[in-house]
Motif scaffolding. Sequence first.
Motif, PDB file in Angstrom:
ATOM      1  N   SER A   2       0.771  -1.011   0.008  1.00  0.00           N
ATOM      2  CA  SER A   2      -0.014  -0.001   0.158  1.00  0.00           C
ATOM      3  C   SER A   2       0.843   1.279   0.022  1.00  0.00           C
ATOM      4  N   ASP A   3       1.832   1.335   0.849  1.00  0.00           N
ATOM      5  CA  ASP A   3       2.949   2.329   0.872  1.00  0.00           C
ATOM      6  C   ASP A   3       3.487   2.463  -0.448  1.00  0.00           C
ATOM      7  N   GLU A   4       3.709   1.461  -1.214  1.00  0.00           N
ATOM      8  CA  GLU A   4       4.509   1.472  -2.389  1.00  0.00           C
ATOM      9  C   GLU A   4       3.346   2.116  -3.392  1.00  0.00           C
ATOM     10  N   GLY A   5       2.163   1.855  -3.300  1.00  0.00           N
ATOM     11  CA  GLY A   5       1.248   2.558  -4.139  1.00  0.00           C
ATOM     12  C   GLY A   5       0.708   1.482  -5.269  1.00  0.00           C
ATOM     13  N   LEU A   6       1.224   0.151  -4.805  1.00  0.00           N
ATOM     14  CA  LEU A   6       0.594  -0.736  -5.559  1.00  0.00           C
ATOM     15  C   LEU A   6      -0.667  -1.089  -5.198  1.00  0.00           C
ATOM     16  N   VAL A   7      -1.264  -1.125  -3.993  1.00  0.00           N
ATOM     17  CA  VAL A   7      -2.373  -1.188  -3.612  1.00  0.00           C
ATOM     18  C   VAL A   7      -3.043  -0.241  -2.821  1.00  0.00           C
ATOM     19  N   PRO A   8      -3.342   0.746  -3.377  1.00  0.00           N
ATOM     20  CA  PRO A   8      -3.567   2.128  -2.658  1.00  0.00           C
ATOM     21  C   PRO A   8      -5.021   1.798  -1.945  1.00  0.00           C
ATOM     22  N   PRO A   9      -5.286   2.434  -0.811  1.00  0.00           N
ATOM     23  CA  PRO A   9      -6.603   2.482  -0.119  1.00  0.00           C
ATOM     24  C   PRO A   9      -7.778   3.111  -0.885  1.00  0.00           C
ATOM     25  N   SER A  10      -8.779   2.749  -0.814  1.00  0.00           N
ATOM     26  CA  SER A  10     -10.012   3.592  -1.492  1.00  0.00           C
ATOM     27  C   SER A  10     -10.617   4.448  -0.642  1.00  0.00           C
ATOM     28  N   ASP A  11     -10.440   4.485   0.729  1.00  0.00           N
ATOM     29  CA  ASP A  11     -10.891   5.318   1.622  1.00  0.00           C
ATOM     30  C   ASP A  11     -10.237   5.177   2.896  1.00  0.00           C
ATOM     31  N   ARG A  12     -10.553   5.843   3.851  1.00  0.00           N
ATOM     32  CA  ARG A  12     -10.172   5.828   5.375  1.00  0.00           C
ATOM     33  C   ARG A  12     -11.294   5.853   6.289  1.00  0.00           C
ATOM     34  N   THR A  13     -11.102   5.453   7.605  1.00  0.00           N
ATOM     35  CA  THR A  13     -12.076   5.610   8.502  1.00  0.00           C
ATOM     36  C   THR A  13     -11.909   7.125   9.219  1.00  0.00           C
ATOM     37  N   ALA A  14     -12.881   7.068   9.962  1.00  0.00           N
ATOM     38  CA  ALA A  14     -12.691   8.787  10.702  1.00  0.00           C
ATOM     39  C   ALA A  14     -11.484   8.816  11.610  1.00  0.00           C
ATOM     40  N   ALA A  15     -11.054   7.786  12.101  1.00  0.00           N
ATOM     41  CA  ALA A  15      -9.874   7.540  12.781  1.00  0.00           C
ATOM     42  C   ALA A  15      -8.620   7.390  12.222  1.00  0.00           C
ATOM     43  N   GLY A  16      -8.785   7.476  10.642  1.00  0.00           N
ATOM     44  CA  GLY A  16      -7.366   7.510   9.786  1.00  0.00           C
ATOM     45  C   GLY A  16      -6.862   6.029   9.224  1.00  0.00           C
ATOM     46  N   TYR A  17      -7.785   5.122   9.561  1.00  0.00           N
ATOM     47  CA  TYR A  17      -7.228   3.765   9.190  1.00  0.00           C
ATOM     48  C   TYR A  17      -7.773   3.423   7.814  1.00  0.00           C
ATOM     49  N   ARG A  18      -6.747   2.754   7.177  1.00  0.00           N
ATOM     50  CA  ARG A  18      -7.245   2.490   5.846  1.00  0.00           C
ATOM     51  C   ARG A  18      -8.118   1.626   5.409  1.00  0.00           C
ATOM     52  N   LEU A  19      -8.957   1.701   4.376  1.00  0.00           N
ATOM     53  CA  LEU A  19     -10.064   0.914   3.843  1.00  0.00           C
ATOM     54  C   LEU A  19      -9.708   0.660   2.450  1.00  0.00           C
ATOM     55  N   TYR A  20     -10.275  -0.670   1.888  1.00  0.00           N
ATOM     56  CA  TYR A  20      -9.981  -1.117   0.642  1.00  0.00           C
ATOM     57  C   TYR A  20     -11.179  -1.655   0.145  1.00  0.00           C
ATOM     58  N   ASP A  21     -11.212  -1.559  -1.148  1.00  0.00           N
ATOM     59  CA  ASP A  21     -12.553  -2.142  -2.068  1.00  0.00           C
ATOM     60  C   ASP A  21     -12.032  -3.466  -2.731  1.00  0.00           C
ATOM     61  N   VAL A  22     -13.229  -4.015  -3.467  1.00  0.00           N
ATOM     62  CA  VAL A  22     -13.144  -5.126  -4.207  1.00  0.00           C
ATOM     63  C   VAL A  22     -11.743  -4.894  -5.056  1.00  0.00           C
ATOM     64  N   THR A  23     -11.706  -4.082  -5.846  1.00  0.00           N
ATOM     65  CA  THR A  23     -10.608  -3.632  -6.820  1.00  0.00           C
ATOM     66  C   THR A  23      -9.379  -3.663  -6.076  1.00  0.00           C
ATOM     67  N   ALA A  24      -9.192  -3.190  -4.923  1.00  0.00           N
ATOM     68  CA  ALA A  24      -7.935  -3.380  -4.161  1.00  0.00           C
ATOM     69  C   ALA A  24      -7.508  -4.819  -3.960  1.00  0.00           C
ATOM     70  N   LEU A  25      -8.559  -5.619  -3.335  1.00  0.00           N
ATOM     71  CA  LEU A  25      -8.476  -6.932  -3.228  1.00  0.00           C
ATOM     72  C   LEU A  25      -7.906  -7.595  -4.379  1.00  0.00           C
ATOM     73  N   ALA A  26      -8.502  -7.331  -5.512  1.00  0.00           N
ATOM     74  CA  ALA A  26      -8.152  -8.040  -6.689  1.00  0.00           C
ATOM     75  C   ALA A  26      -6.577  -7.867  -7.127  1.00  0.00           C
TER      76      ALA A  26
END
Length: 326
Positions: A27-51
């Motif tokens: 994720s840090d390298e930009g290969l699997v970027p998060p699609s969103d973040r929680t209110a607390a700043g934690y990363r969230l990923y969608d099905v495209t990120a999973l693929a």
Amino acid sequence: MTPSGKFTIGELARRTGLPVKTIRFYSDEGLVPPSDRTAAGYRLYDVTALARLELVRTLRELGLGLADIERVLAGASTVAELAKAHVAALDDRLRELRHRRAVLRAVANRESELKEVELMNKLASMSDEERKRLVDEFWDEVTAGLDVDTEFYAWMRSAKPELPDDPSPEQLEAWIEFAELVSDAEFRALIRGMGEQQAQRREAGHNIDAFSWAQKDRWDDWHARAQGFSDAGVSPAAAEGKELADEIVRASLGEGDTSAWFVGDGVPEPVDGPEYRTWLAGQIDTGGDARAERYWQLLAIVNGWPPIPSRIAATEWIVSAVRASA
């Protein structure tokens, strides 16, 4: 999965079996970027990120570096596109592995030295255009400056090696052997020598077509008969051998025509007799060289043509028959 249909990094780890640390690195390298973040700043990923993550893992297992993976992923923004990129990457890798297997198998069979290994690897990696160019260069060299039957040689050189996109190990090995054959100086000298004989006959105004491709059907018949005699254990010196030899000799002399098949320094007069028949047997023997036959057999394997059976035994029987009839 969160109510919003997104994955936390821990959920991604459970679904893929990859450590959280590894996913965070990708994720840090930009290969699997998060699609969103929680209110607390934690990363969230969608099905495209999973693929994308599944693809990155597969490509890493196949030995691709991060820079190569980044190029594969460039522009892939949907699951369908990622799947296509995944398949394309796997196909490329499989082709590369098949090439390596073919080279290694040839190395093992021949107990090759390092220099030969490097050559075989280079040959296996040639493009279609490079393969065709190698064949053109071969025919250019063996016919350069010779006045030969252009139609016959145009037909000969028109057959090019064309490996399929997914060649079998046998096709790759046949291509390596074929490329080595047409690159061999002795083989080139052999084929050029045949052309020089034809050029001599043409220069002298003789009938150069008597044993050329124009007589292919007759040679097919002669070889078939000779093979049958050989298989049946008939001696070339028997009556059957004498009859076949007489037929071939008559054809070589133009069957009554004054134009002979062979001319050149030291060549007997085109008159039937022991000297001419002995010499003719030697010419047929030279023309039936196993390497010339192997050229077409390998080309058939590479191009997926029907197998070309060997005529060496039949040719040897014919040579012996003509010599015995002298």
